[in-house]
Design a protein around this motif. Structure first.
Motif, PDB file in Angstrom:
ATOM      1  N   UNK A  51      64.518  22.527  20.736  1.00  7.92           N
ATOM      2  CA  UNK A  51      64.521  22.348  19.293  1.00  7.92           C
ATOM      3  C   UNK A  51      65.056  20.979  18.893  1.00  7.92           C
ATOM      4  N   UNK A  52      65.969  20.428  19.700  1.00  6.96           N
ATOM      5  CA  UNK A  52      66.449  19.079  19.428  1.00  6.96           C
ATOM      6  C   UNK A  52      65.298  18.089  19.502  1.00  6.96           C
ATOM      7  N   UNK A  53      64.521  18.170  20.592  1.00  8.94           N
ATOM      8  CA  UNK A  53      63.380  17.262  20.753  1.00  8.94           C
ATOM      9  C   UNK A  53      62.342  17.527  19.673  1.00  8.94           C
ATOM     10  N   UNK A  54      62.134  18.783  19.306  1.00  6.64           N
ATOM     11  CA  UNK A  54      61.176  19.118  18.257  1.00  6.64           C
ATOM     12  C   UNK A  54      61.554  18.457  16.942  1.00  6.64           C
ATOM     13  N   UNK A  55      62.839  18.519  16.601  1.00 11.31           N
ATOM     14  CA  UNK A  55      63.287  17.885  15.363  1.00 11.31           C
ATOM     15  C   UNK A  55      63.163  16.372  15.445  1.00 11.31           C
ATOM     16  N   UNK A  56      63.486  15.804  16.585  1.00 10.63           N
ATOM     17  CA  UNK A  56      63.435  14.341  16.734  1.00 10.63           C
ATOM     18  C   UNK A  56      62.013  13.816  16.623  1.00 10.63           C
ATOM     19  N   UNK A  57      61.036  14.597  17.091  1.00 11.39           N
ATOM     20  CA  UNK A  57      59.645  14.154  17.037  1.00 11.39           C
ATOM     21  C   UNK A  57      58.975  14.498  15.717  1.00 11.39           C
ATOM     22  N   UNK A  58      59.605  15.334  14.908  1.00 11.25           N
ATOM     23  CA  UNK A  58      59.004  15.719  13.637  1.00 11.25           C
ATOM     24  C   UNK A  58      57.884  16.712  13.783  1.00 11.25           C
ATOM     25  N   UNK A  89      56.249  22.676  14.200  1.00 14.01           N
ATOM     26  CA  UNK A  89      56.649  23.927  14.820  1.00 14.01           C
ATOM     27  C   UNK A  89      57.149  23.641  16.238  1.00 14.01           C
ATOM     28  N   UNK A  90      58.197  24.336  16.699  1.00 13.52           N
ATOM     29  CA  UNK A  90      58.653  24.160  18.081  1.00 13.52           C
ATOM     30  C   UNK A  90      57.576  24.508  19.102  1.00 13.52           C
ATOM     31  N   UNK A  91      56.546  25.239  18.664  1.00 19.06           N
ATOM     32  CA  UNK A  91      55.472  25.599  19.581  1.00 19.06           C
ATOM     33  C   UNK A  91      54.784  24.357  20.143  1.00 19.06           C
ATOM     34  N   UNK A  92      54.684  23.300  19.309  1.00 17.96           N
ATOM     35  CA  UNK A  92      54.068  22.060  19.779  1.00 17.96           C
ATOM     36  C   UNK A  92      54.909  21.419  20.864  1.00 17.96           C
ATOM     37  N   UNK A 117      56.937  23.028  22.873  1.00 17.30           N
ATOM     38  CA  UNK A 117      57.023  23.919  24.031  1.00 17.30           C
ATOM     39  C   UNK A 117      56.044  23.501  25.124  1.00 17.30           C
ATOM     40  N   UNK A 118      54.938  22.853  24.743  1.00 16.06           N
ATOM     41  CA  UNK A 118      53.946  22.437  25.745  1.00 16.06           C
ATOM     42  C   UNK A 118      54.525  21.437  26.736  1.00 16.06           C
ATOM     43  N   UNK A 119      55.609  20.735  26.340  1.00 13.57           N
ATOM     44  CA  UNK A 119      56.198  19.753  27.248  1.00 13.57           C
ATOM     45  C   UNK A 119      56.960  20.391  28.403  1.00 13.57           C
ATOM     46  N   UNK A 120      57.373  21.663  28.233  1.00 17.42           N
ATOM     47  CA  UNK A 120      58.226  22.284  29.238  1.00 17.42           C
ATOM     48  C   UNK A 120      57.555  22.372  30.608  1.00 17.42           C
ATOM     49  N   UNK A 121      56.226  22.529  30.610  1.00 17.32           N
ATOM     50  CA  UNK A 121      55.552  22.641  31.895  1.00 17.32           C
ATOM     51  C   UNK A 121      55.610  21.342  32.682  1.00 17.32           C
ATOM     52  N   UNK A 122      55.888  20.231  31.985  1.00 15.36           N
ATOM     53  CA  UNK A 122      55.923  18.945  32.677  1.00 15.36           C
ATOM     54  C   UNK A 122      57.321  18.563  33.142  1.00 15.36           C
ATOM     55  N   UNK A 123      58.355  19.259  32.670  1.00 12.80           N
ATOM     56  CA  UNK A 123      59.695  18.872  33.071  1.00 12.80           C
ATOM     57  C   UNK A 123      59.974  19.195  34.525  1.00 12.80           C
ATOM     58  N   UNK A 124      59.137  20.015  35.138  1.00 13.30           N
ATOM     59  CA  UNK A 124      59.293  20.323  36.558  1.00 13.30           C
ATOM     60  C   UNK A 124      58.415  19.450  37.437  1.00 13.30           C
ATOM     61  N   UNK A 125      57.726  18.488  36.826  1.00 16.81           N
ATOM     62  CA  UNK A 125      56.823  17.612  37.581  1.00 16.81           C
ATOM     63  C   UNK A 125      57.659  16.719  38.500  1.00 16.81           C
TER      64      UNK A 125
END
Length: 493
Positions: free
Chosen positions: A429-436, A439-442, A444-452
């Motif tokens: 939610x911190x990153x969601x707010x920072x990017x504007x 919805x946090x749903x947008x 959430x798509x980044x989470x799959x890449x944090x394990x890359x």
């Protein structure tokens, strides 16, 4: 049929008619609330307005859409009207088969079929157009039957996933320094480089990466917003973006020190030459420009004159089209208030930044050797820097909150636990707010890449921005995000 768009300034300057002067036309457009960019459709032979297309265009203007959006919508309707005319029909009498045939033409049969996102935009607009015709009495019902729960039956059945494309540290530096900055892959200066204003392009890239702003946000930033001339050089700054933000949603922007140093290098080495060369041209155009006389930095109010009239705007409330023509008295005469300027002395437009990026890509491909990082099949976009910022920041916040989790299953459980964490300590939610994001749903798509595996934590934040590889810029950004978002009621302005 011919399509035109309203431009009150052009009418005021060049219209010569014994009936109405250009000034009268511009005044009438303002009184009737017809905004620049409103589409107008005229007959090929009669040059008379074509209804109900012109009424629909006026309805767009009343909805206070942006100029570029109305122009885009106008092109879509003109394209559909041309398709109907080629089959001997018009847009008002279109049947369901006409719309299905148009969809097939656009998505399958034409030389370069459009994708899911582009067709979704067109189908929604066509649905809105026939809804307008139904409400205004031009049709008794829409040509296409409404699907279950009011869904548009012409919309694509497939939903496209968010296209997240991020860069590694090596890829970013190759893009910035070799593609945009004119260096060779071995970091030597390329004497044959013929690019224009490489420091400006490098500064734009560093500002985009360091802040996570969208293109229209960082490319239209003004000098007062970065504290140029008032803040201590090389220090981080904060400002609010709103009119240039998506959906006009206000949010605070944090610019780290290294991004500021990159911008200040451009301001020192390149911008004065561009400003001096364009000063006389801007002086001749001063009536059509917004000439700033005073900036109240405490209230964020900008006072100035345009076409002989006094105006007052808030910095955050100035849209891109106004920022492009905003100037002030500087060392060489009139100069743009925008940070980034082109040869004409004003803010580069979307096509210019696209041209800089394409030229950088061609150069990167041409110079790629065994020492160059792996390049993707498609050239990078400016928006990829926003994705990179989000991914790196999210990865760092995860590590700070929970520590390293080598087990992928444990990391997935950690992702799910975020939904029950305190809202101000949740990295997602911190990153969601920072990017504007709306919805946090947008986000959430980044989470799959944090394990890359290409995003190793040990090297994720060192030396991304600027030239001092010992700086830990992303740690600075992350620490600021934690501190800022954990304090309720903090003013970001």
């Amino acid at each position: 049929m011919r399509r035109f768009t309203v431009d009150s300034k052009l009418a005021e300057q060049y219209l010569e008619s014994p009936v109405l002067s250009g000034v009268d036309v511009a005044r009438l457009l303002r009184e009737r609330s017809i905004s620049d960019g409103t589409p107008i459709y005229l007959g090929d032979e009669t040059m008379m307005p074509i209804e109900p297309l012109c009424s629909w265009g006026r309805n767009l203007s009343y909805a206070e859409l942006s100029r570029t959006t109305m122009q885009d919508y106008g092109r879509i309707m003109a394209r559909f009207a041309a398709h109907q005319a080629s089959h001997g029909r018009d847009v008002v009498s279109a049947s369901e088969s006409d719309l299905v045939a148009y969809r097939r033409q656009r998505t399958q049969l034409q030389r370069r079929p459009i994708g899911v996102s582009a067709w979704r935009k067109e189908s929604v607009l066509l649905d809105q157009f026939y809804n307008f015709l139904e409400k205004t009495g031009h049709r008794r019902q829409r040509p296409v039957r409404v699907a279950a729960r009011g869904r548009n039956p012409l919309s694509p059945r497939l939903r496209r996933a968010m296209d997240i494309r991020h860069l590694t540290l090596e890829q970013y530096r190759y893009f910035r320094d070799v593609g945009l900055g004119g260096q060779r892959p071995d970091s030597r200066i390329d004497r044959g480089f013929r690019g224009w204003a490489p420091h400006r392009s490098r500064a734009g890239a560093d500002l985009a990466l360091g802040t996570g702003m969208r293109w229209q946000e960082w490319a239209t930033v003004l000098l007062p917003e970065l504290g140029i001339g008032t803040a201590t050089p090389g220090t981080s700054v904060e400002f609010t973006v709103q009119a240039c933000a998506k959906y006009g949603k206000a949010r605070g922007i944090y610019v780290p020190e290294e991004s500021m140093r990159s911008v200040e290098t451009y301001l020192l080495l390149e911008r004065p030459e561009l400003i001096a060369a364009a000063a006389k041209t801007l002086e001749r155009r001063h009536r059509e420009l917004f000439v700033v006389s005073r900036i109240d930095r405490e209230s964020g109010l900008v006072h100035g004159v345009q076409d002989g009239e006094q105006h007052v705007f808030t910095l955050a409330g100035m849209p891109p089209i106004l920022r492009r023509i905003t100037v002030h008295e500087g060392e060489f005469g009139l100069e743009a208030l925008a940070v980034f300027v082109c040869r004409g002395g004003l803010m580069p437009g979307a096509d210019s930044w696209k041209r800089y990026r394409h030229a950088a890509w061609r150069r990167m491909v041409a110079l790629a050797d065994e020492s160059a990082p792996r390049l993707p099949r498609k050239r990078w976009r400016w928006h990829d820097l926003r994705h990179t910022h989000a991914l790196q920041l999210l990865t760092y916040l995860e590590q700070q909150l929970e520590g390293a989790e080598p087990d992928p299953a444990a990391r997935q459980r950690r992702h799910l636990r975020y939904l029950t964490e305190h809202v101000r300590r949740n990295p997602l939610l911190i990153v969601s707010r920072r990017l504007g994001h709306s919805s946090p749903e947008a986000t959430y798509a980044y989470l799959q890449y944090t394990d890359d595996l290409i995003n190793e934590f040990e090297e994720a934040f060192s030396g991304w921005i600027g030239d001092q590889t010992e700086e830990v810029t992303y740690a600075q950004i992350a620490a600021h995000a934690f501190a800022l978002d954990s304090q309720p009621g903090q003013d970001l302005g």
